[in-house]
Design a protein around this motif. Sequence first.
Motif, mmCIF file in Angstrom:
data_model
loop_
_atom_site.group_PDB
_atom_site.id
_atom_site.type_symbol
_atom_site.label_atom_id
_atom_site.label_comp_id
_atom_site.label_asym_id
_atom_site.label_seq_id
_atom_site.Cartn_x
_atom_site.Cartn_y
_atom_site.Cartn_z
ATOM 1 N N ALA A 94 28.777 5.706 24.809
ATOM 2 C CA ALA A 94 28.876 5.498 26.256
ATOM 3 C C ALA A 94 27.788 4.557 26.763
ATOM 4 C CB ALA A 94 28.799 6.843 26.973
ATOM 5 N N LEU A 95 26.588 4.688 26.217
ATOM 6 C CA LEU A 95 25.486 3.836 26.667
ATOM 7 C C LEU A 95 25.677 2.389 26.216
ATOM 8 C CD1 LEU A 95 22.496 6.229 25.889
ATOM 9 C CD2 LEU A 95 23.186 5.469 28.172
ATOM 10 N N THR A 96 26.006 2.187 24.957
ATOM 11 C CA THR A 96 26.072 0.824 24.426
ATOM 12 C C THR A 96 27.305 0.073 24.888
ATOM 13 O OG1 THR A 96 27.071 1.661 22.374
ATOM 14 C CG2 THR A 96 24.677 1.381 22.401
ATOM 15 N N THR A 97 28.341 0.783 25.288
ATOM 16 C CA THR A 97 29.542 0.117 25.808
ATOM 17 C C THR A 97 29.527 0.009 27.327
ATOM 18 O OG1 THR A 97 30.746 2.226 25.811
ATOM 19 C CG2 THR A 97 30.957 0.823 23.845
ATOM 20 N N GLY A 98 28.473 0.517 27.963
ATOM 21 C CA GLY A 98 28.326 0.378 29.406
ATOM 22 C C GLY A 98 29.176 1.314 30.229
ATOM 23 N N SER A 100 28.532 4.616 30.598
ATOM 24 C CA SER A 100 27.743 5.772 31.017
ATOM 25 C C SER A 100 27.136 5.541 32.391
ATOM 26 C CB SER A 100 26.630 6.052 30.007
ATOM 27 O OG SER A 100 25.756 7.046 30.487
ATOM 28 N N ALA A 101 27.331 6.514 33.288
ATOM 29 C CA ALA A 101 26.709 6.442 34.607
ATOM 30 C C ALA A 101 25.192 6.546 34.503
ATOM 31 C CB ALA A 101 27.247 7.550 35.503
ATOM 32 N N ARG A 102 24.693 7.057 33.374
ATOM 33 C CA ARG A 102 23.258 7.215 33.198
ATOM 34 C C ARG A 102 22.529 5.878 33.042
ATOM 35 N NH1 ARG A 102 20.628 11.904 32.262
ATOM 36 N NH2 ARG A 102 18.929 10.429 32.621
ATOM 37 N N LEU A 103 23.269 4.775 32.906
ATOM 38 C CA LEU A 103 22.622 3.462 32.845
ATOM 39 C C LEU A 103 22.128 3.008 34.208
ATOM 40 C CD1 LEU A 103 24.967 1.546 30.378
ATOM 41 C CD2 LEU A 103 22.553 2.057 30.024
ATOM 42 N N LEU A 104 22.554 3.710 35.265
ATOM 43 C CA LEU A 104 22.070 3.424 36.624
ATOM 44 C C LEU A 104 22.331 1.975 37.037
ATOM 45 C CD1 LEU A 104 18.681 5.356 36.371
ATOM 46 C CD2 LEU A 104 20.865 6.177 37.259
ATOM 47 N N GLY A 105 23.471 1.448 36.610
ATOM 48 C CA GLY A 105 23.850 0.089 36.991
ATOM 49 C C GLY A 105 23.300 -0.999 36.109
ATOM 50 N N LEU A 106 22.439 -0.662 35.149
ATOM 51 C CA LEU A 106 21.909 -1.676 34.227
ATOM 52 C C LEU A 106 22.965 -2.044 33.195
ATOM 53 C CD1 LEU A 106 18.347 -0.215 33.511
ATOM 54 C CD2 LEU A 106 18.897 -2.161 34.981
ATOM 55 N N SER A 165 14.084 2.750 28.171
ATOM 56 C CA SER A 165 13.637 4.029 28.713
ATOM 57 C C SER A 165 14.770 4.763 29.419
ATOM 58 C CB SER A 165 12.466 3.818 29.674
ATOM 59 O OG SER A 165 12.799 2.907 30.701
ATOM 60 N N VAL A 166 15.669 4.005 30.051
ATOM 61 C CA VAL A 166 16.811 4.639 30.724
ATOM 62 C C VAL A 166 17.737 5.276 29.699
ATOM 63 C CG1 VAL A 166 18.853 4.173 32.136
ATOM 64 C CG2 VAL A 166 16.674 3.122 32.725
ATOM 65 N N ALA A 167 18.042 4.553 28.621
ATOM 66 C CA ALA A 167 18.911 5.091 27.579
ATOM 67 C C ALA A 167 18.247 6.267 26.865
ATOM 68 C CB ALA A 167 19.265 3.995 26.579
ATOM 69 N N ALA A 168 16.940 6.174 26.622
ATOM 70 C CA ALA A 168 16.234 7.271 25.967
ATOM 71 C C ALA A 168 16.295 8.540 26.815
ATOM 72 C CB ALA A 168 14.785 6.880 25.709
ATOM 73 N N ALA A 169 16.121 8.396 28.117
ATOM 74 C CA ALA A 169 16.194 9.572 28.995
ATOM 75 C C ALA A 169 17.577 10.200 28.943
ATOM 76 C CB ALA A 169 15.842 9.166 30.428
ATOM 77 N N ALA A 170 18.621 9.377 28.884
ATOM 78 C CA ALA A 170 19.980 9.900 28.805
ATOM 79 C C ALA A 170 20.204 10.672 27.511
ATOM 80 C CB ALA A 170 20.991 8.760 28.933
ATOM 81 N N LEU A 171 19.697 10.147 26.406
ATOM 82 C CA LEU A 171 19.863 10.821 25.114
ATOM 83 C C LEU A 171 19.100 12.143 25.079
ATOM 84 C CD1 LEU A 171 19.511 7.650 22.911
ATOM 85 C CD2 LEU A 171 21.533 9.118 22.947
ATOM 86 N N LEU A 172 17.875 12.146 25.581
ATOM 87 C CA LEU A 172 17.082 13.372 25.569
ATOM 88 C C LEU A 172 17.657 14.411 26.532
ATOM 89 C CD1 LEU A 172 13.495 11.856 25.343
ATOM 90 C CD2 LEU A 172 14.791 12.989 23.531
ATOM 91 N N ASP A 173 18.213 13.958 27.645
ATOM 92 C CA ASP A 173 18.867 14.897 28.559
ATOM 93 C C ASP A 173 20.087 15.529 27.899
ATOM 94 O OD1 ASP A 173 16.993 14.465 30.486
ATOM 95 O OD2 ASP A 173 18.261 13.236 31.788
#
Length: 382
Positions: A94-98, A100-106, A165-173
């Motif tokens: 989800a993060l690498t394909t964009g 995930s809402a956890r990317l916060l628009g990045l 740091s945004v992706a790391a926070a998503a993974l740890l959450d």
Amino acid sequence: MIRADDRPSRRTLLGAASAAVLTAGCSATSDQPPATPVAAQAIPPTGKYQAGITTPRTPQPNLLAIIADLPSSAVPPASAVGRLLAELGETIVALTTGTSARLLGLAPGDLTVTVGVGPRLVRMAGHTLPGATDLPPFPHEQIAPKARGGDVLLQLCATDPLVLSVAAAALLDRAGDRLQERWRQSARRGPAVPVADGLTAPRNQLGFVDGIVGPHTAEEQQRNLWLDGPAPVAGGTIAVLRRMELDLGRFAALSTAAQEAVMGRHRDSGIPLSGGVVADGPDLGAKTPDGRYVVPAGAHARRAHAAVVGVGLMLRRSYSIDEPAAGLLFVSFQNDLRTFTATLTHMGNGDALLPFTTTTASATFLIIPGFDPQRPLGSTLF
């Protein structure tokens, strides 16, 4: 972050402003739209191998390594480890394909996330599996207990440092209380120097080109990098992480010739002292007219040479750090832990570089084989 020595001077700012005024008239009549930066190309997260090792071929300039433990001192059920890894795999996609809402628009750009498991977890799947052996202590170490070993590695790489740091926070959450962070390290690659066709290597904080020799061709990688068995680990590899402080002041006090004698290569070009081109390995038999080795006996290029040690090649990734002190984060990938341990043991016997280093963190991990929707991350092991 802009360092003090990177800030433009008043003269530079005034010069830039003058240039803007001089070109404003031309720009006003131009029909050309302003240039936009080229987005970093996305790296597929799934496949036979995990991304972030040989893909992309030129590693992204920024890295964040997170080392974590499962919280209990008792080994958890394998099914629990399997669920955790599968969920991390879902989040990585989800993060690498964009999506995930956890990317916060990045934009994820070329974000890669590589997951490894430490020896304690590997032994759950099999005591004789590659990756089940802990790293022994070595000379020139000052490692606190919390900075040695670990159960899980999350290696995040990207061109955009904000994404890490945004992706790391998503993974740890997503992991929640199933992972407890031990330590983390942000790092960056130095300026790239062309080594061969399509291949570059960075300069480190000692000023030298770092990581020139390695398994770069598909054949070399199959022989030295990837595990081809047993079945649970096929498509994986063994990672070693070492965080080192560098005594930059003492090294800088040496003459350029003395620095080159420590490394075994020319500082400006990366070419071996024995000659050739930067991609070449050193000619260890070359001697001066008076019988001395051109590449000194204690030179790093000689002491760490795979043929001298009698091991395979390791894929080395060195990143510069300035926290907690100036130094580097050394990451190597190999399909046999002995490739690393035998090399460092041989270096400990006279490598001229080691006295300028102090290792402050150390760990090894089995990088799990690649995954896809039909084969969740970690499912071959747990």
